[in-house]
Design a protein around this motif. Sequence first.
Motif, PDB file in Angstrom:
ATOM      1  N   GLU A 118      -6.694   1.538   6.176  1.00 23.87           N
ATOM      2  CA  GLU A 118      -7.331   0.598   5.243  1.00 23.87           C
ATOM      3  C   GLU A 118      -8.770   1.009   4.910  1.00 23.87           C
ATOM      4  N   GLU A 119      -9.521   1.475   5.920  1.00 21.05           N
ATOM      5  CA  GLU A 119     -10.919   1.861   5.688  1.00 21.05           C
ATOM      6  C   GLU A 119     -10.993   3.077   4.765  1.00 21.05           C
ATOM      7  N   GLU A 120     -10.061   4.006   4.927  1.00 22.83           N
ATOM      8  CA  GLU A 120     -10.038   5.197   4.083  1.00 22.83           C
ATOM      9  C   GLU A 120      -9.617   4.853   2.656  1.00 22.83           C
ATOM     10  N   LEU A 121      -8.678   3.939   2.509  1.00 22.55           N
ATOM     11  CA  LEU A 121      -8.215   3.541   1.170  1.00 22.55           C
ATOM     12  C   LEU A 121      -9.303   2.832   0.384  1.00 22.55           C
ATOM     13  N   GLU A 122     -10.183   2.119   1.093  1.00 18.31           N
ATOM     14  CA  GLU A 122     -11.265   1.423   0.403  1.00 18.31           C
ATOM     15  C   GLU A 122     -12.266   2.386  -0.202  1.00 18.31           C
ATOM     16  N   LEU A 123     -12.349   3.612   0.330  1.00 19.16           N
ATOM     17  CA  LEU A 123     -13.265   4.624  -0.202  1.00 19.16           C
ATOM     18  C   LEU A 123     -12.750   5.217  -1.519  1.00 19.16           C
ATOM     19  N   ILE A 124     -11.461   5.077  -1.775  1.00 20.26           N
ATOM     20  CA  ILE A 124     -10.855   5.634  -2.992  1.00 20.26           C
ATOM     21  C   ILE A 124     -10.717   4.523  -4.028  1.00 20.26           C
ATOM     22  N   ASP A 125     -11.168   4.806  -5.228  1.00 20.94           N
ATOM     23  CA  ASP A 125     -11.040   3.839  -6.326  1.00 20.94           C
ATOM     24  C   ASP A 125      -9.638   3.994  -6.927  1.00 20.94           C
TER      25      ASP A 125
ATOM     26  N   GLU B  65      -7.829   2.081  -8.804  1.00 17.81           N
ATOM     27  CA  GLU B  65      -7.693   1.742 -10.221  1.00 17.81           C
ATOM     28  C   GLU B  65      -8.112   2.908 -11.106  1.00 17.81           C
ATOM     29  N   ALA B  66      -9.185   3.611 -10.727  1.00 19.62           N
ATOM     30  CA  ALA B  66      -9.642   4.761 -11.504  1.00 19.62           C
ATOM     31  C   ALA B  66      -8.643   5.914 -11.417  1.00 19.62           C
ATOM     32  N   VAL B  67      -8.105   6.140 -10.225  1.00 20.26           N
ATOM     33  CA  VAL B  67      -7.108   7.208 -10.048  1.00 20.26           C
ATOM     34  C   VAL B  67      -5.876   6.914 -10.895  1.00 20.26           C
ATOM     35  N   ILE B  68      -5.382   5.687 -10.843  1.00 21.22           N
ATOM     36  CA  ILE B  68      -4.198   5.315 -11.622  1.00 21.22           C
ATOM     37  C   ILE B  68      -4.494   5.394 -13.117  1.00 21.22           C
ATOM     38  N   ALA B  69      -5.688   4.972 -13.518  1.00 23.04           N
ATOM     39  CA  ALA B  69      -6.062   5.056 -14.939  1.00 23.04           C
ATOM     40  C   ALA B  69      -6.121   6.510 -15.399  1.00 23.04           C
ATOM     41  N   ASP B  70      -6.652   7.412 -14.548  1.00 19.39           N
ATOM     42  CA  ASP B  70      -6.694   8.836 -14.900  1.00 19.39           C
ATOM     43  C   ASP B  70      -5.291   9.408 -15.051  1.00 19.39           C
ATOM     44  N   VAL B  71      -4.406   9.064 -14.123  1.00 20.02           N
ATOM     45  CA  VAL B  71      -3.020   9.547 -14.189  1.00 20.02           C
ATOM     46  C   VAL B  71      -2.323   9.005 -15.439  1.00 20.02           C
ATOM     47  N   GLU B  72      -2.530   7.734 -15.700  1.00 19.43           N
ATOM     48  CA  GLU B  72      -1.908   7.121 -16.881  1.00 19.43           C
ATOM     49  C   GLU B  72      -2.409   7.776 -18.172  1.00 19.43           C
ATOM     50  N   ARG B  73      -3.719   8.016 -18.238  1.00 15.81           N
ATOM     51  CA  ARG B  73      -4.293   8.671 -19.418  1.00 15.81           C
ATOM     52  C   ARG B  73      -3.730  10.085 -19.575  1.00 15.81           C
ATOM     53  N   TRP B  74      -3.568  10.796 -18.448  1.00 15.78           N
ATOM     54  CA  TRP B  74      -3.015  12.142 -18.521  1.00 15.78           C
ATOM     55  C   TRP B  74      -1.569  12.094 -19.015  1.00 15.78           C
ATOM     56  N   ILE B  75      -0.778  11.164 -18.510  1.00 14.87           N
ATOM     57  CA  ILE B  75       0.628  11.050 -18.933  1.00 14.87           C
ATOM     58  C   ILE B  75       0.710  10.784 -20.434  1.00 14.87           C
ATOM     59  N   ILE B  76      -0.168   9.956 -20.930  1.00 17.03           N
ATOM     60  CA  ILE B  76      -0.140   9.607 -22.354  1.00 17.03           C
ATOM     61  C   ILE B  76      -0.602  10.768 -23.228  1.00 17.03           C
TER      62      ILE B  76
ATOM     63  N   LYS C 221       0.814  -1.222   0.000  1.00 11.19           N
ATOM     64  CA  LYS C 221       0.000   0.000   0.000  1.00 11.19           C
ATOM     65  C   LYS C 221       0.845   1.268   0.000  1.00 11.19           C
ATOM     66  N   GLU C 222       2.100   1.165   0.423  1.00  6.10           N
ATOM     67  CA  GLU C 222       2.994   2.324   0.413  1.00  6.10           C
ATOM     68  C   GLU C 222       3.241   2.825  -1.008  1.00  6.10           C
ATOM     69  N   ALA C 223       2.984   2.002  -2.008  1.00  5.70           N
ATOM     70  CA  ALA C 223       3.215   2.401  -3.400  1.00  5.70           C
ATOM     71  C   ALA C 223       2.311   3.551  -3.821  1.00  5.70           C
ATOM     72  N   VAL C 224       1.155   3.715  -3.168  1.00  6.90           N
ATOM     73  CA  VAL C 224       0.258   4.812  -3.538  1.00  6.90           C
ATOM     74  C   VAL C 224       0.893   6.167  -3.255  1.00  6.90           C
TER      75      VAL C 224
ATOM     76  N   GLU D 124      -3.429  13.878  -3.374  1.00  5.14           N
ATOM     77  CA  GLU D 124      -2.761  14.485  -2.218  1.00  5.14           C
ATOM     78  C   GLU D 124      -3.006  13.666  -0.957  1.00  5.14           C
ATOM     79  N   TYR D 125      -4.226  13.150  -0.811  1.00  8.14           N
ATOM     80  CA  TYR D 125      -4.518  12.292   0.342  1.00  8.14           C
ATOM     81  C   TYR D 125      -3.634  11.047   0.311  1.00  8.14           C
ATOM     82  N   LEU D 126      -3.547  10.418  -0.860  1.00  8.03           N
ATOM     83  CA  LEU D 126      -2.739   9.208  -0.981  1.00  8.03           C
ATOM     84  C   LEU D 126      -1.258   9.488  -0.720  1.00  8.03           C
ATOM     85  N   ALA D 127      -0.814  10.684  -1.041  1.00  6.48           N
ATOM     86  CA  ALA D 127       0.602  11.006  -0.893  1.00  6.48           C
ATOM     87  C   ALA D 127       0.981  11.342   0.548  1.00  6.48           C
TER      88      ALA D 127
END
Length: 171
Positions: free
Chosen positions: A142-149, A151-162, A82-85, A133-136
């Motif tokens: 664990e309960e707070e991380l479950e509220l954040i999607d 996969e969607a956040v990473i997909a948005d970042v990846e799409r922005w990078i591309i 989880k530290e990878a976030v 910013e929250y993830l950083a």
Amino acid sequence: MNKVFDSTWGNPVLRSFIEPEFPEQISLWPQTPGWWLLLALIVVLIIRTVWRIRQRYLANRYRREALAELSEIKLRLKENSKEAVRDIAPLLKATAVAAAGREAMSNLQGLAYAQALSELAPDEECLPIEQLEYLAYAPLVEEELELIDLEAVIADVERWIIRHRVQDSHA
């Protein structure tokens, strides 16, 4: 020695037939200056095209490196680290700095940062800066991380990078 055919055998017209000589081979190299100029122009255009492709490839090196780093983050997340976030937001910031320049991006935060990212990728939807910013910086509960999607956040970042565009003043 015995002759198979005597001199009266065959077509008498062919006896006086003389084989023609083949003409000299035609050169494939251009003979007039216009063709040499056209050839030089084609060579210059090929060199220019190769140079521009190489420059574009070198200019997008930061993008390829960011995508590779994001893939590594995804891999670490699949391994339940989880530290990878915590590495997603700094990766996005470093990519934005590479795209727009240190002066334009390094001191931005919050809404101004989100607006600057949107200007670099106007066709994309806004990135979830608050979640990044929250993830950083927030404790990884664990309960707070479950509220954040994630996969969607990473997909948005990846799409922005591309899909982001480099600012003209920086390029």
